[in-house]
Design an enzyme around this catalytic site. Structure first.
Site, PDB file in Angstrom:
ATOM      1  N   GLU A   1      -5.639   8.489  10.517  1.00  0.00           N
ATOM      2  CA  GLU A   1      -4.531   8.389  10.648  1.00  0.00           C
ATOM      3  C   GLU A   1      -4.135   8.781  12.238  1.00  0.00           C
ATOM      4  O   GLU A   1      -4.559   9.752  12.639  1.00  0.00           O
ATOM      5  CB  GLU A   1      -3.432   8.744   9.649  1.00  0.00           C
ATOM      6  CG  GLU A   1      -3.706   8.782   8.444  1.00  0.00           C
ATOM      7  CD  GLU A   1      -3.850   7.273   7.779  1.00  0.00           C
ATOM      8  OE1 GLU A   1      -3.780   6.372   8.428  1.00  0.00           O
ATOM      9  OE2 GLU A   1      -4.410   6.890   6.729  1.00  0.00           O
TER      10      GLU A   1
ATOM     11  N   GLU B   1       0.988  -1.139   0.029  1.00  0.00           N
ATOM     12  CA  GLU B   1      -0.049   0.040   0.175  1.00  0.00           C
ATOM     13  C   GLU B   1       0.834   1.224   0.141  1.00  0.00           C
ATOM     14  O   GLU B   1       1.677   1.252   0.585  1.00  0.00           O
ATOM     15  CB  GLU B   1      -0.910   0.061   1.154  1.00  0.00           C
ATOM     16  CG  GLU B   1      -1.890  -1.144   1.404  1.00  0.00           C
ATOM     17  CD  GLU B   1      -2.517  -0.938   2.781  1.00  0.00           C
ATOM     18  OE1 GLU B   1      -2.670   0.009   3.354  1.00  0.00           O
ATOM     19  OE2 GLU B   1      -3.053  -1.957   3.058  1.00  0.00           O
TER      20      GLU B   1
END
Length: 266
Positions: free
Chosen positions: A60, A49
């Site tokens: 995040e 990824e």
């Protein structure tokens, strides 16, 4: 077939699980991103990824937030990442995914985005801020250009788990716990219950991510799923070692792969 499908089929025949790794594009720079993707490939990563930097990465934790900021400060843009993947395709056939936010796709132009994914060799996208119920915003373009839009499912998904599991492509991204990405020392999720619900409906492979940061945790988690996803732990190494990150990243990914491979399905 999409490279993601082929990789999981290959691993299934070999009775193995997938190691999926993540780095942020442009941190510390795009040349290093290219080197690190190939380093992870050589160390045993099955699927890679690449994070697209974004100014407000709500899924995040601080590690990837700061990597995203450093990359944006370097001037990294989507067009640079497409060029990066084109170069990578000269040296690897491993599945490559972009992890990015919906506004990045809309701002770029949805059809143009998926067309360039296809052209450059990107196999899938993960869009953490797109609810499954709104996947039609991009699905027709993803299908037209043969790019898998990877769905996420979390322990809090409740009654939605079966619907998401039934209607997903590539692999199901199973979020290990509530909250944002980042390394964790322990998990509070009842994984037996969580994966029992997933198994009822999933016809595609499923991989677990968010917080897995050591070979020990890989060994603990692999019994539940078809793959394990590691992100923040690798991004931390890049932050620490910068242009000298290749060996630490290689060693870490290699150790995670070894931890993954010693599990045999009876």
């Amino acid at each position: 077939m999409n490279r993601i499908d082929m990789k999981f089929e290959e691993l299934k025949k070999e009775n193995k699980k997938a190691l999926i790794t993540f780095i942020t594009a442009g941190d510390p720079n795009l040349d290093m991103t290219e080197n690190l993707v190939l380093t992870m490939d050589k160390a045993g990563a099955d699927i890679i990824e690449i994070g697209v930097p974004f100014s407000d990465p709500i899924a995040e934790g601080p590690v990837i937030q700061m990597a995203s900021k450093r990359s944006l400060d370097n001037g990294t843009k989507l067009v640079h990442i497409f060029d990066l993947v084109k170069r990578l395709r000269e040296n690897t056939e491993k599945p490559i995914l972009l992890m990015l936010y919906l506004n990045s796709i809309f701002g770029f132009g949805t059809e143009k985005f998926f067309s360039l994914c296809n052209e450059s060799g990107i196999d899938g996208v993960i869009v953490p801020d797109m609810p499954f119920e709104e996947k039609d915003e991009i699905q027709s373009y993803a299908d037209e250009y043969k790019v898998h839009s990877i769905s996420l499912v979390a322990p809090t998904s409740g009654d939605r788990i079966q619907k998401i599991a039934k209607n997903s492509k590539g692999f199901l991204y199973c979020v290990s716990s509530t909250g944002v990405t980042g390394t964790r020392n322990e998990f509070s999720t009842d994984f037996d219950k969580f994966f029992t619900e997933i198994k009822k409906s999933a016809s595609i492979p499923y991989a677990v991510g968010f917080g897995i940061s050591s070979p020990k945790q890989v060994r603990e988690m692999k019994k539940y799923c078809d793959g394990v996803i590691i992100g923040s732990a690798i991004v931390k190494l890049v932050e620490k070692h910068k242009e000298k990150a290749e060996k630490p990243v290689f060693d870490f990914v290699k150790s995670a792969k070894m931890a993954l491979n010693d599990y045999i399905v009876l």
